[in-house]
Design a protein around this motif. Structure first.
Motif, PDB file in Angstrom:
ATOM      1  N   HIS A   1       0.820  -1.208   0.000  1.00  0.00           N
ATOM      2  CA  HIS A   1       0.000   0.000   0.000  1.00  0.00           C
ATOM      3  C   HIS A   1       0.856   1.262   0.000  1.00  0.00           C
ATOM      4  CE1 HIS A   1       0.683  -1.528   4.064  1.00  0.00           C
ATOM      5  NE2 HIS A   1       0.603  -0.293   4.511  1.00  0.00           N
ATOM      6  N   TRP A   2       2.013   1.186   0.679  1.00  0.00           N
ATOM      7  CA  TRP A   2       2.890   2.353   0.678  1.00  0.00           C
ATOM      8  C   TRP A   2       3.554   2.542  -0.682  1.00  0.00           C
ATOM      9  CZ3 TRP A   2       1.439   5.295   4.219  1.00  0.00           C
ATOM     10  CH2 TRP A   2       1.110   4.826   5.499  1.00  0.00           C
ATOM     11  N   LEU A   3       3.873   1.441  -1.362  1.00  0.00           N
ATOM     12  CA  LEU A   3       4.413   1.565  -2.711  1.00  0.00           C
ATOM     13  C   LEU A   3       3.379   2.192  -3.644  1.00  0.00           C
ATOM     14  CD1 LEU A   3       6.621   0.985  -4.826  1.00  0.00           C
ATOM     15  CD2 LEU A   3       5.553  -1.261  -5.173  1.00  0.00           C
ATOM     16  N   GLY A   4       2.112   1.777  -3.510  1.00  0.00           N
ATOM     17  CA  GLY A   4       1.066   2.369  -4.322  1.00  0.00           C
ATOM     18  C   GLY A   4       0.953   3.865  -4.107  1.00  0.00           C
ATOM     19  N   CYS A   5       1.009   4.288  -2.852  1.00  0.00           N
ATOM     20  CA  CYS A   5       0.937   5.729  -2.549  1.00  0.00           C
ATOM     21  C   CYS A   5       2.166   6.460  -3.074  1.00  0.00           C
ATOM     22  CB  CYS A   5       0.826   5.939  -1.042  1.00  0.00           C
ATOM     23  SG  CYS A   5      -0.708   5.352  -0.302  1.00  0.00           S
ATOM     24  N   LEU A   6       3.339   5.844  -2.933  1.00  0.00           N
ATOM     25  CA  LEU A   6       4.584   6.492  -3.358  1.00  0.00           C
ATOM     26  C   LEU A   6       4.611   6.725  -4.863  1.00  0.00           C
ATOM     27  CD1 LEU A   6       7.399   7.516  -2.606  1.00  0.00           C
ATOM     28  CD2 LEU A   6       8.261   5.184  -2.941  1.00  0.00           C
ATOM     29  N   THR A   7       4.179   5.736  -5.644  1.00  0.00           N
ATOM     30  CA  THR A   7       4.191   5.911  -7.100  1.00  0.00           C
ATOM     31  C   THR A   7       3.180   6.974  -7.536  1.00  0.00           C
ATOM     32  OG1 THR A   7       2.658   4.032  -7.292  1.00  0.00           O
ATOM     33  CG2 THR A   7       5.005   3.580  -7.580  1.00  0.00           C
ATOM     34  N   ALA A   8       2.029   7.026  -6.871  1.00  0.00           N
ATOM     35  CA  ALA A   8       1.039   8.058  -7.202  1.00  0.00           C
ATOM     36  C   ALA A   8       1.581   9.448  -6.868  1.00  0.00           C
ATOM     37  CB  ALA A   8      -0.263   7.789  -6.456  1.00  0.00           C
ATOM     38  N   LEU A   9       2.184   9.576  -5.697  1.00  0.00           N
ATOM     39  CA  LEU A   9       2.753  10.864  -5.296  1.00  0.00           C
ATOM     40  C   LEU A   9       3.911  11.268  -6.211  1.00  0.00           C
ATOM     41  CD1 LEU A   9       2.684  10.442  -1.417  1.00  0.00           C
ATOM     42  CD2 LEU A   9       1.443  12.179  -2.730  1.00  0.00           C
ATOM     43  N   ALA A  10       4.718  10.285  -6.618  1.00  0.00           N
ATOM     44  CA  ALA A  10       5.827  10.593  -7.524  1.00  0.00           C
ATOM     45  C   ALA A  10       5.305  11.093  -8.861  1.00  0.00           C
ATOM     46  CB  ALA A  10       6.701   9.351  -7.713  1.00  0.00           C
ATOM     47  N   SER A  11       4.240  10.478  -9.359  1.00  0.00           N
ATOM     48  CA  SER A  11       3.635  10.938 -10.604  1.00  0.00           C
ATOM     49  C   SER A  11       3.081  12.353 -10.445  1.00  0.00           C
ATOM     50  CB  SER A  11       2.528   9.964 -11.029  1.00  0.00           C
ATOM     51  OG  SER A  11       1.985  10.322 -12.273  1.00  0.00           O
ATOM     52  N   PHE A  12       2.495  12.642  -9.288  1.00  0.00           N
ATOM     53  CA  PHE A  12       2.004  13.988  -9.019  1.00  0.00           C
ATOM     54  C   PHE A  12       3.167  14.985  -8.999  1.00  0.00           C
ATOM     55  CE2 PHE A  12       0.857  17.228  -5.696  1.00  0.00           C
ATOM     56  CZ  PHE A  12      -0.030  17.938  -6.484  1.00  0.00           C
ATOM     57  N   GLY A  13       4.298  14.563  -8.426  1.00  0.00           N
ATOM     58  CA  GLY A  13       5.464  15.432  -8.421  1.00  0.00           C
ATOM     59  C   GLY A  13       5.948  15.756  -9.827  1.00  0.00           C
ATOM     60  N   VAL A  14       5.935  14.760 -10.710  1.00  0.00           N
ATOM     61  CA  VAL A  14       6.312  14.995 -12.102  1.00  0.00           C
ATOM     62  C   VAL A  14       5.328  15.964 -12.765  1.00  0.00           C
ATOM     63  CG1 VAL A  14       6.620  13.910 -14.362  1.00  0.00           C
ATOM     64  CG2 VAL A  14       7.461  12.761 -12.308  1.00  0.00           C
ATOM     65  N   ALA A  15       4.030  15.793 -12.460  1.00  0.00           N
ATOM     66  CA  ALA A  15       3.024  16.680 -13.036  1.00  0.00           C
ATOM     67  C   ALA A  15       3.235  18.125 -12.572  1.00  0.00           C
ATOM     68  CB  ALA A  15       1.624  16.204 -12.667  1.00  0.00           C
ATOM     69  N   VAL A  16       3.533  18.314 -11.302  1.00  0.00           N
ATOM     70  CA  VAL A  16       3.788  19.659 -10.786  1.00  0.00           C
ATOM     71  C   VAL A  16       5.031  20.254 -11.444  1.00  0.00           C
ATOM     72  CG1 VAL A  16       4.407  20.976  -8.725  1.00  0.00           C
ATOM     73  CG2 VAL A  16       2.638  19.230  -8.595  1.00  0.00           C
ATOM     74  N   TRP A  17       6.075  19.436 -11.581  1.00  0.00           N
ATOM     75  CA  TRP A  17       7.295  19.908 -12.241  1.00  0.00           C
ATOM     76  C   TRP A  17       6.999  20.336 -13.675  1.00  0.00           C
ATOM     77  CZ3 TRP A  17       9.652  17.808 -16.573  1.00  0.00           C
ATOM     78  CH2 TRP A  17      10.899  18.334 -16.895  1.00  0.00           C
ATOM     79  N   ALA A  18       6.214  19.536 -14.387  1.00  0.00           N
ATOM     80  CA  ALA A  18       5.860  19.880 -15.766  1.00  0.00           C
ATOM     81  C   ALA A  18       5.029  21.156 -15.819  1.00  0.00           C
ATOM     82  CB  ALA A  18       5.099  18.721 -16.408  1.00  0.00           C
ATOM     83  N   PHE A  19       4.146  21.332 -14.833  1.00  0.00           N
ATOM     84  CA  PHE A  19       3.309  22.538 -14.790  1.00  0.00           C
ATOM     85  C   PHE A  19       4.167  23.783 -14.569  1.00  0.00           C
ATOM     86  CE2 PHE A  19       0.660  25.413 -12.062  1.00  0.00           C
ATOM     87  CZ  PHE A  19      -0.180  25.851 -13.074  1.00  0.00           C
ATOM     88  N   VAL A  20       5.107  23.698 -13.648  1.00  0.00           N
ATOM     89  CA  VAL A  20       5.985  24.843 -13.386  1.00  0.00           C
ATOM     90  C   VAL A  20       6.823  25.140 -14.621  1.00  0.00           C
ATOM     91  CG1 VAL A  20       7.917  25.658 -11.987  1.00  0.00           C
ATOM     92  CG2 VAL A  20       6.029  24.413 -10.903  1.00  0.00           C
TER      93      VAL A  20
END
Length: 625
Positions: A28-47
């Motif tokens: 479950h923590w791996l699932g959360c980590l990959t989702a959060l990492a993808s969100f981090g990439v999305a934020v980086w792309a947005f900036v």
């Protein structure tokens, strides 16, 4: 880095599905980590996108040639522009919060690892859908979302109701998917390609009839994914899945895929007025359809599901209004992602505290024992009914203004439908809040309601903040409209000559009437623990989802079953009958002919003698004559 957006959650899904039970403690923590990492990439792309000039913000990358066949060359290509950026942030951001919430909600489920694998798979498929740079890659994500939703809705497959709901969602969505698939065939026949750039550039040279056909087929696909009339029947049953599934699929992501498809295909719809009219009619009918159903549901999740159907109807209505409505539709989609996901998670918190009880008539007075859930749910409630300054006030009011501003009888009809829907929304959502959090305690003695743990309330608080602030942020200075303008075009908002504040005042008045009717019926009067059996015809119809299943059964299932039986009879008795009869005839004739081949010399000699005698007799007879 674009590939990392879907690749991270996809990798999480693969690892969790292949690792098996060894990942139960940390999956479950791996699932959360990959989702959060993808969100981090999305934020980086947005900036990164914010730092570029407007005409340099859209880009794409061809990873490899996917279908290099004669006449059709499609690359596996992903792209990012202002529209897909909005969806990438919504999918990964809200998706990550739902992942975190699920850690607490699914803490006692022995198959929690598998659940997070399916959540990751869903995120990956949805990201492929919105990042696709052509319709074939979009179709890949589209079908991936369908598969993941089937797995998540039927997660508790040992329950017959859950297994049936998953199959129903899968079958209904296949009907819409056929429309999308045929639309791709029509695009290839018309434009020689399914690439966004080629299709949109060639739309001006195509006939209006062909564009209308393509637009209607795309709308059919959108109706399936977004639970719009006539393919809406699966959404209420899909509540059989775990509540985080409802928040992720039926509030923030999957059901918005149809709105994305229409907005992405705006060059087609702008040149096909007939298809645009079909879109606004579907949206207007569905927003009223879902709102009426929501008034009669005692199951808290099904009431919110009907609400989702109605709110997506608002978005589809706005998207069908052309350049004036595309950005408004996306605005309501984004605000809806916050407040509806928060409402579903709040419902899950209540169910978690009430031993999975979903009947609101057995709740009551829960605000005293669940203060955080009450406040966060209440903020989402104020947002969805459109009370200023909450998010829904800015997005839903803008849709109503745009509908009235469409002009003529059509604009008045659409605006009136949207206005009526706002009043009904206020009624049924106030009903949900009153039955759940106010009034007298109606739960049974074996229930011991309590506040959810922090890992569940934390995401609820963040979504509640979005429910409060997102609408004003998108509305201020028309920021979202200007952001999306390079993709969906510039739209001029007008209220048909009526000042916007007059429309807003009218909407608030209608909302206040809806709230008052609900308060009078469910707060100032005693609420029975069992729903009354003597009801009006409309209430009876709403309890049965306005006979959506009955209509589908009468118009499609039974005629389809009769047609299938007729075809089977024709195949068995007709086609197979001819083939089998021919084989039997030849076989029987062969068996009889075979009898003259005995293998005995005496038989052959007798046959030769008999033949010779017959020949001699024939010759004599001829000579005598």
């Amino acid at each position: 880095m674009l590939w990392m957006l879907p690749a991270l959650p996809l990798a999480g899904a693969v690892i969790l599905l292949l690792a098996g039970r060894i990942s139960d403690r940390w999956g479950h923590w791996l699932g959360c980590l990959t989702a959060l990492a993808s969100f981090g990439v999305a934020v980086w792309a947005f900036v990164d996108m914010l730092g570029k000039a407007t005409d340099e913000r859209a880009y794409h990358y061809n990873f490899f040639s996917w279908t290099p066949v004669a006449g059709l060359n499609v690359d596996f290509a992903l792209g990012l522009d202002q529209l897909s950026m909005c969806f990438a942030l919504l999918i990964t951001g809200v998706g990550s919060l739902i992942h975190i919430y699920s850690v607490g909600y699914m803490s006692h489920d022995p198959d929690r690892r598998r659940f997070f694998a399916y959540l990751n798979l869903f995120l990956a498929a949805m990201l492929v859908l919105v990042l696709a740079n052509n319709y074939l890659v979009l179709y890949l994500g589209w079908e991936g979302v369908g598969l993941a939703s089937y797995l998540l809705i039927g997660f508790w497959y040992q329950k017959p109701s859950a297994a049936t709901a998953a199959k129903k969602a899968f079958v209904v969505n296949r009907v819409g998917d056929m429309g999308l698939a045929i639309a791709l065939f029509a695009m290839f026949a018309t434009f020689g390609s399914v690439d966004y750039g080629t299709v949109f550039a060639g739309a001006g040279q195509a006939s209006e009839t062909m564009l209308t056909v393509i637009g209607l087929l795309l709308l059919l696909g959108a109706c399936g994914k977004s639970a719009q009339v006539p393919l809406q029947s699966w959404l209420g049953d899909a509540m059989e899945g775990p509540t985080p599934v409802s928040a992720l699929i039926h509030a923030a992501t999957m059901v918005t895929a149809g709105v994305y498809l229409i907005a992405r295909s705006n060059p087609i719809y702008d040149l096909a007025p007939g298809a645009q009219t079909a879109v606004v009619v579907v949206g207007a009918v569905t927003l009223l359809f879902g709102a009426i159903i929501g008034c009669a549901k005692d199951d808290i999740k099904k009431a919110l599901a009907a609400s989702t159907m109605s709110q997506i109807g608002y978005m589809v209505l706005a998207a069908g209004l052309g350049p004036a409505g595309y950005a408004v539709a996306i605005m309501h989609l984004l605000t809806h992602g916050f407040f509806k996901a928060g409402l579903f998670l709040g419902a899950g918190s209540v169910m978690h505290a009430m031993n999975e009880e979903t009947d609101m008539r057995r709740y009551g007075a829960l605000r005293k024992v669940m203060p955080v859930t009450f406040v966060t749910f209440g903020l989402g409630y104020l947002a969805i009914i459109g009370v200023p300054p909450f998010a829904g006030f800015f997005s839903k009011d803008r849709i109503i203004e745009t509908a009235f501003g469409h002009g003529g009888a059509m604009g008045f009809t659409l605006g009136t439908a949207a206005l009526l829907g706002a009043g009904i929304t206020a009624f049924y959502m106030t009903r949900v809040v009153l039955l759940t959090f106010f009034g007298e305690q109606r739960w049974h003695e074996d229930a011991h309601p309590h506040e959810a743990p922090a890992i569940m309330t934390g995401p609820m608080v963040l979504l509640a903040i979005g429910s409060v602030a997102s609408g004003a942020a998108f509305w201020f200075g028309n920021s979202l409209q200007h952001w999306l303008e390079p993709v969906v075009g510039a739209g001029h908002h007008a209220a048909g000559g009526v000042p916007a504040w007059v429309i807003s005042a009218g909407v608030l008045a209608v909302v206040a009437i809806g709230v008052w009717i609900a308060v009078r019926q469910y707060q100032l009067q005693q609420v029975p623990e069992a729903a009354p059996t003597e009801v009006t015809a409309l209430t009876a119809a709403a309890r049965r989802d306005l006979y959506g299943d009955a209509v589908n059964e009468a118009l499609f299932m039974r005629p389809g079953a009769y047609l299938t039986r007729s075809l089977v009879f024709l195949d068995n008795r007709g086609i197979d009958g001819i083939v089998n009869s021919t084989a039997a005839l030849i076989g029987g004739l062969s068996a009889r002919i075979r009898r003259v081949q005995t293998g005995f010399v005496r038989s052959y000699a007798l046959s030769m003698f008999t033949g010779a005698a017959l020949v001699v007799a024939a010759l004599l007879a001829v000579r005598l004559l």
